[in-house]
Design an enzyme around this catalytic site. Structure first.
Site, PDB file in Angstrom:
ATOM      1  N   GLU A 114      17.866   3.263   4.321  1.00  0.00           N
ATOM      2  CA  GLU A 114      17.437   4.765   3.452  1.00  0.00           C
ATOM      3  C   GLU A 114      16.240   5.554   3.986  1.00  0.00           C
ATOM      4  OE1 GLU A 114      19.597   3.779  -0.913  1.00  0.00           O
ATOM      5  OE2 GLU A 114      17.431   3.547  -0.678  1.00  0.00           O
ATOM      6  N   CYS A 138       8.599  -9.490  -1.300  1.00  0.00           N
ATOM      7  CA  CYS A 138       7.256  -8.999  -2.283  1.00  0.00           C
ATOM      8  C   CYS A 138       8.112  -8.766  -3.530  1.00  0.00           C
ATOM      9  CB  CYS A 138       6.842  -7.772  -1.793  1.00  0.00           C
ATOM     10  SG  CYS A 138       5.856  -7.880   0.063  1.00  0.00           S
ATOM     11  N   GLY A 188      12.123  -2.398   5.066  1.00  0.00           N
ATOM     12  CA  GLY A 188      11.442  -3.346   6.128  1.00  0.00           C
ATOM     13  C   GLY A 188      10.224  -3.541   6.262  1.00  0.00           C
ATOM     14  N   LEU A 243      -1.802  -3.862   0.319  1.00  0.00           N
ATOM     15  CA  LEU A 243      -2.642  -5.053   0.002  1.00  0.00           C
ATOM     16  C   LEU A 243      -2.237  -5.784  -1.400  1.00  0.00           C
ATOM     17  CD1 LEU A 243      -5.162  -6.848   0.864  1.00  0.00           C
ATOM     18  CD2 LEU A 243      -6.658  -5.309  -0.412  1.00  0.00           C
ATOM     19  N   ASN A 321       7.156   1.869  -9.441  1.00  0.00           N
ATOM     20  CA  ASN A 321       8.288   2.635  -9.985  1.00  0.00           C
ATOM     21  C   ASN A 321       9.370   1.347 -10.311  1.00  0.00           C
ATOM     22  OD1 ASN A 321       7.598   5.467  -9.230  1.00  0.00           O
ATOM     23  ND2 ASN A 321       7.107   4.436  -7.208  1.00  0.00           N
ATOM     24  N   CYS A 364       8.368   5.230  -3.968  1.00  0.00           N
ATOM     25  CA  CYS A 364       7.712   4.037  -3.244  1.00  0.00           C
ATOM     26  C   CYS A 364       8.184   2.612  -4.098  1.00  0.00           C
ATOM     27  CB  CYS A 364       6.241   3.787  -3.531  1.00  0.00           C
ATOM     28  SG  CYS A 364       5.563   2.425  -2.646  1.00  0.00           S
TER      29      CYS A 364
END
Length: 393
Positions: A114, A138, A188, A243, A321, A364
């Site tokens: 995307e 993550c 990525g 971070l 989000n 994001c």
């Protein structure tokens, strides 16, 4: 238009994540920097200026047919047609947000990545993917939930810019602002694909291609420290650090890469990069996604200020989000405001990033694409009956 979903895969432990091509295939000129194209053409008996001409045709004019390159002689055009091609990822799906954001699902083999176009004021930013999926796990990111398949090639990275530029076109004609900035913040971890990301960024900076200022090309990393140390010797672009936590204990939990490269190691590497970089104005961008009652308390803001006290930086606070089956909640406006004000009291420049494209899952942390996962992590989840969410956009 309907969308099918196929998982992405990128594995840090495996030796080779690139696409394998047969020797009989034509060479894709989009995989080459201008210097590499000069060497390729020299092997065909051509002079270096032909590479400059080809780069202009491909990137200035968006041309992918040799026959349309009028200032290249017919003999060379015929020669190129036999041995080379100009091929970018095709658009599988386009979605347009009410705020002007556009998200494209681009086809790479039997999978999709995307790419997001974000216009705002007198600028327009293109968010580009570097891998099919992501291996870093993550916990707050939709891409990570898809697993990892492979690295994107140079042509698949720069091809996102080429394809988007073709669609956006000229501002005066289409009414849509041309791309002024590129951020490597899509699917990525860019520093786990340095061999392809760096040449792609070199093409972005090349005056014979897009000619972007190095301050308008940004690489965002979760903190692959050895690769960041190497990058400062290879290219100078704007740097952003994901971070997202002010201490190692919390960062270990939400960003497992921290177990290998902790916050001090990362910030030491950032300092070395800033010392030699002209693209960053002496400051790094710190990205910090706010997760409700996880990392958004006043105590976290004080801890973050302590971590960053010796690092010249601008802090981007990112409202989280949501995506399906995510374990977190979105911070309230009052908690966001309190966090921002606490940091500003220390003298930091702190911006709360405006959420864009969330109505099309383009904000994001929401990018997912279609990934054929190759990691043991998702195989284990399937083994124990845990569902793997594949988003249909």
């Amino acid at each position: 238009m309907s969308q099918q979903n196929i998982p992405f895969t990128n594995n840090v432990q495996t030796a080779d994540f690139s696409v394998q091509h047969s020797k009989s295939e034509k060479v894709n000129l989009m995989n080459m920097t201008r210097q590499e194209m000069r060497e390729f053409l020299a092997n065909l008996g051509e002079k270096p200026f032909r590479a400059d001409q080809l780069m202009k045709w491909i990137y200035h004019f968006g041309e992918d047919e040799f026959d349309n390159m009028s200032n290249i002689n017919k003999v060379l055009r015929e020669k190129l047609k036999k041995v080379a091609e100009i091929k970018a990822p095709a658009i599988a799906i386009e979605q347009r947000s009410s705020d002007g954001t556009i998200k494209w699902a681009m086809q790479v083999g039997n999978q999709q990545i995307e790419t997001v176009y974000i216009p705002e004021g007198d600028r327009a930013t293109l968010c580009v993917s570097s891998q099919v999926g992501c291996a870093l796990e993550c916990k707050f990111c939709s891409t990570a939930q898809q697993g990892f398949n492979r690295n994107l090639t140079v042509s698949e990275i720069i091809g996102q810019v080429w394809r988007a530029s073709k669609i956006i076109g000229n501002f005066g004609i289409t009414g849509v602002r041309p791309i002024t900035n590129v951020v490597m913040m899509g699917m990525g971890e860019p520093l786990l694909n340095m061999n392809n990301v760096i040449p792609a960024m070199q093409i972005m900076l090349d005056d014979f291609a897009y000619g972007l200022s190095k301050r308008r090309v940004t690489l965002s990393t979760a903190g692959v420290v050895p690769a960041l140390d190497l990058m400062r010797e290879k290219i100078d672009v704007a740097l952003a650090i994901s971070l997202h936590a002010p201490n190692n204990e919390l960062r270990n939990e939400i960003m497992p890469i921290n177990k290998k490269y902790n916050i001090k190691m990362l910030m030491d590497s950032v300092a070395k990069y800033l010392a030699v970089s002209n693209a960053n104005h002496g400051k790094v961008t710190i990205e910090y996604v706010l997760l409700d009652h996880v990392n958004d308390g006043t105590e976290h803001a004080h801890q973050l200020a302590e971590v960053l006290k010796n690092t010249p930086c601008k802090i981007n606070l990112i409202p989280w989000n949501p995506f399906p089956e995510a374990p977190y909640g979105k911070s309230s406006n009052s908690r966001v405001d309190r966090f921002q004000k606490t940091l500003m009291e220390y003298g930091f420049t702190v911006i709360v990033r405006k959420t864009r494209g969330d109505d099309i899952d383009a904000a994001c942390g929401q990018l997912a694409g279609e990934v054929i996962d190759r990691t043991k992590r998702t195989l284990e989840k399937r083994k124990f009956g845990k569902s793997i969410m594949v988003n249909n956009h």
